[in-house]
Design an enzyme around this catalytic site. Structure first.
Site, PDB file in Angstrom:
ATOM      1  N   GLY A 283      35.720  51.240 -15.832  1.00 51.72           N
ATOM      2  CA  GLY A 283      35.897  50.819 -17.304  1.00 51.72           C
ATOM      3  C   GLY A 283      36.249  52.231 -18.445  1.00 51.72           C
TER       4      GLY A 283
ATOM      5  N   ILE B  60      38.660  54.299 -27.306  1.00 56.26           N
ATOM      6  CA  ILE B  60      38.258  55.505 -27.487  1.00 56.26           C
ATOM      7  C   ILE B  60      38.643  56.870 -27.068  1.00 56.26           C
ATOM      8  CG2 ILE B  60      36.896  56.139 -25.781  1.00 56.26           C
ATOM      9  CD1 ILE B  60      34.355  56.492 -27.702  1.00 56.26           C
TER      10      ILE B  60
ATOM     11  N   GLY C 122      29.324  47.199 -20.580  1.00 53.84           N
ATOM     12  CA  GLY C 122      30.419  46.306 -19.268  1.00 53.84           C
ATOM     13  C   GLY C 122      29.456  46.415 -18.441  1.00 53.84           C
TER      14      GLY C 122
ATOM     15  N   ASP D 218      34.420  55.095 -18.625  1.00 56.26           N
ATOM     16  CA  ASP D 218      34.322  56.131 -17.620  1.00 56.26           C
ATOM     17  C   ASP D 218      35.266  56.384 -16.647  1.00 56.26           C
ATOM     18  OD1 ASP D 218      33.286  58.336 -16.497  1.00 56.26           O
ATOM     19  OD2 ASP D 218      32.240  57.472 -14.678  1.00 56.26           O
TER      20      ASP D 218
HETATM   21  N1  AR6 Z   1      37.304  52.578 -25.275  1.00 56.58           N
HETATM   22  C1  AR6 Z   1      36.226  52.002 -25.338  1.00 56.58           C
HETATM   23  N2  AR6 Z   1      35.275  51.220 -24.665  1.00 56.58           N
HETATM   24  C2  AR6 Z   1      35.884  50.773 -23.357  1.00 56.58           C
HETATM   25  C3  AR6 Z   1      37.203  50.955 -22.813  1.00 56.58           C
HETATM   26  C4  AR6 Z   1      38.213  52.597 -23.752  1.00 56.58           C
HETATM   27  N3  AR6 Z   1      39.062  52.985 -23.431  1.00 56.58           N
HETATM   28  N4  AR6 Z   1      36.943  51.130 -22.101  1.00 56.58           N
HETATM   29  C5  AR6 Z   1      36.058  49.937 -21.372  1.00 56.58           C
HETATM   30  N5  AR6 Z   1      35.915  50.012 -23.282  1.00 56.58           N
HETATM   31  P1  AR6 Z   1      31.603  50.309 -19.426  1.00 56.58           P
HETATM   32  P2  AR6 Z   1      28.877  50.516 -18.918  1.00 56.58           P
HETATM   33  C6  AR6 Z   1      34.125  49.108 -23.058  1.00 56.58           C
HETATM   34  O1  AR6 Z   1      31.627  48.978 -18.220  1.00 56.58           O
HETATM   35  O2  AR6 Z   1      27.684  48.613 -18.782  1.00 56.58           O
HETATM   36  C7  AR6 Z   1      31.446  52.587 -15.245  1.00 56.58           C
HETATM   37  O3  AR6 Z   1      31.790  52.612 -13.617  1.00 56.58           O
HETATM   38  C8  AR6 Z   1      33.753  48.379 -22.576  1.00 56.58           C
HETATM   39  O4  AR6 Z   1      34.262  47.238 -23.085  1.00 56.58           O
HETATM   40  O5  AR6 Z   1      32.795  51.054 -18.930  1.00 56.58           O
HETATM   41  O6  AR6 Z   1      28.093  51.478 -19.045  1.00 56.58           O
HETATM   42  C9  AR6 Z   1      30.850  54.265 -14.744  1.00 56.58           C
HETATM   43  O7  AR6 Z   1      31.136  54.795 -13.922  1.00 56.58           O
HETATM   44  C10 AR6 Z   1      32.334  47.986 -22.284  1.00 56.58           C
HETATM   45  O8  AR6 Z   1      31.703  47.127 -23.624  1.00 56.58           O
HETATM   46  O9  AR6 Z   1      30.106  51.357 -18.907  1.00 56.58           O
HETATM   47  C11 AR6 Z   1      29.175  53.487 -14.700  1.00 56.58           C
HETATM   48  O10 AR6 Z   1      29.086  53.568 -13.108  1.00 56.58           O
HETATM   49  C12 AR6 Z   1      31.520  49.597 -22.321  1.00 56.58           C
HETATM   50  O11 AR6 Z   1      32.882  50.093 -22.536  1.00 56.58           O
HETATM   51  C13 AR6 Z   1      29.628  52.087 -15.187  1.00 56.58           C
HETATM   52  O12 AR6 Z   1      30.522  51.346 -15.696  1.00 56.58           O
HETATM   53  C14 AR6 Z   1      30.874  50.184 -21.637  1.00 56.58           C
HETATM   54  O13 AR6 Z   1      31.434  49.510 -20.581  1.00 56.58           O
HETATM   55  C15 AR6 Z   1      28.821  52.399 -16.743  1.00 56.58           C
HETATM   56  O14 AR6 Z   1      28.604  50.782 -17.422  1.00 56.58           O
END
Ligand code: AR6
Length: 174
Positions: free
Chosen positions: A33, A12, A124, A35
């Site tokens: 992730g 993204i 995630g 974030d």
């Molecule tokens: N671009 C697009 N999607 C991504 C990327 C990227 N660069 N990197 C990961 N994903 P997550 P959550 C996807 O864990 O479940 C964090 O620590 C990943 O494959 O990022 O909402 C925050 O600070 C997954 O499908 O977010 C919170 O504490 C999706 O993004 C917590 O994680 C969401 O995964 C939030 O958890």
């Protein structure tokens, strides 16, 4: 409205849009992730603006969203929303996830955003089941687009191939 929804497999932070949605946590101070990637690539402007928001309102509750500028990312804004942590499905997770999409889109409308990218919020670290999350995301985005024409394109950027395949299949039936 599905002609305004675009499913992408990728990162993204690499797709140029007006607004990138971040799957944040209530602290707004970054994490892993998506974030982690957004803060790492966007740089300190994002963290500084998040800290100002924290000082004013004390973070962001689950289902809500806040907006900052986007630092070095290829966007004008980052919309930080806090998805629900999956706890089995009886803790209002579905409604809270729906609110993430709705509140992010409201901030987008209010800031004249015409192109926006969403990650797969909560699927995630927060372990929301991917199919169920996709169903909520697509329905909510589709409904919202049918009530407003300022947003010309919504990208759903799937980082993992499972989500990409789920969305591609599901959008056919929208
Ligand atoms: N671009 C697009 N999607 C991504 C990327 C990227 N660069 N990197 C990961 N994903 P997550 P959550 C996807 O864990 O479940 C964090 O620590 C990943 O494959 O990022 O909402 C925050 O600070 C997954 O499908 O977010 C919170 O504490 C999706 O993004 C917590 O994680 C969401 O995964 C939030 O958890």
């Amino acid at each position: 409205m599905k002609n305004r929804i675009n499913i992408i497999h990728g990162d993204i932070t690499k797709v140029a849009v007006d607004a990138i949605v971040n799957a944040a946590n209530s602290s707004l101070l970054g994490g892993s992730g998506v974030d982690g990637a957004i803060h790492r690539i966007g740089g300190k402007q994002i963290l500084e603006e998040c800290q100002k928001i924290r000082a004013k309102q004390g973070g962001c509750s689950v289902g809500n969203a806040v907006i900052t500028r986007a630092g070095n990312l290829p966007a004008r804004y980052v919309i930080h929303t806090v998805g629900p942590r999956w706890g089995g499905g009886k803790q209002n997770e579905a409604e809270l996830l729906r609110y993430c999409y709705l509140n992010s889109l409201t901030l987008a409308y209010d800031n004249n955003v015409s192109t926006i990218s969403f990650p797969n919020i909560s699927t995630g670290v927060y372990k929301f089941p991917k199919e169920y999350a996709a169903e909520i995301a697509l329905q909510t985005i589709n409904e919202s687009l049918s009530n407003d024409s300022t947003i010309k394109q919504v990208n759903i950027v799937c980082y993992d191939i499972d989500n990409y395949n789920i969305y591609n299949k599901m959008i056919q039936n929208l």
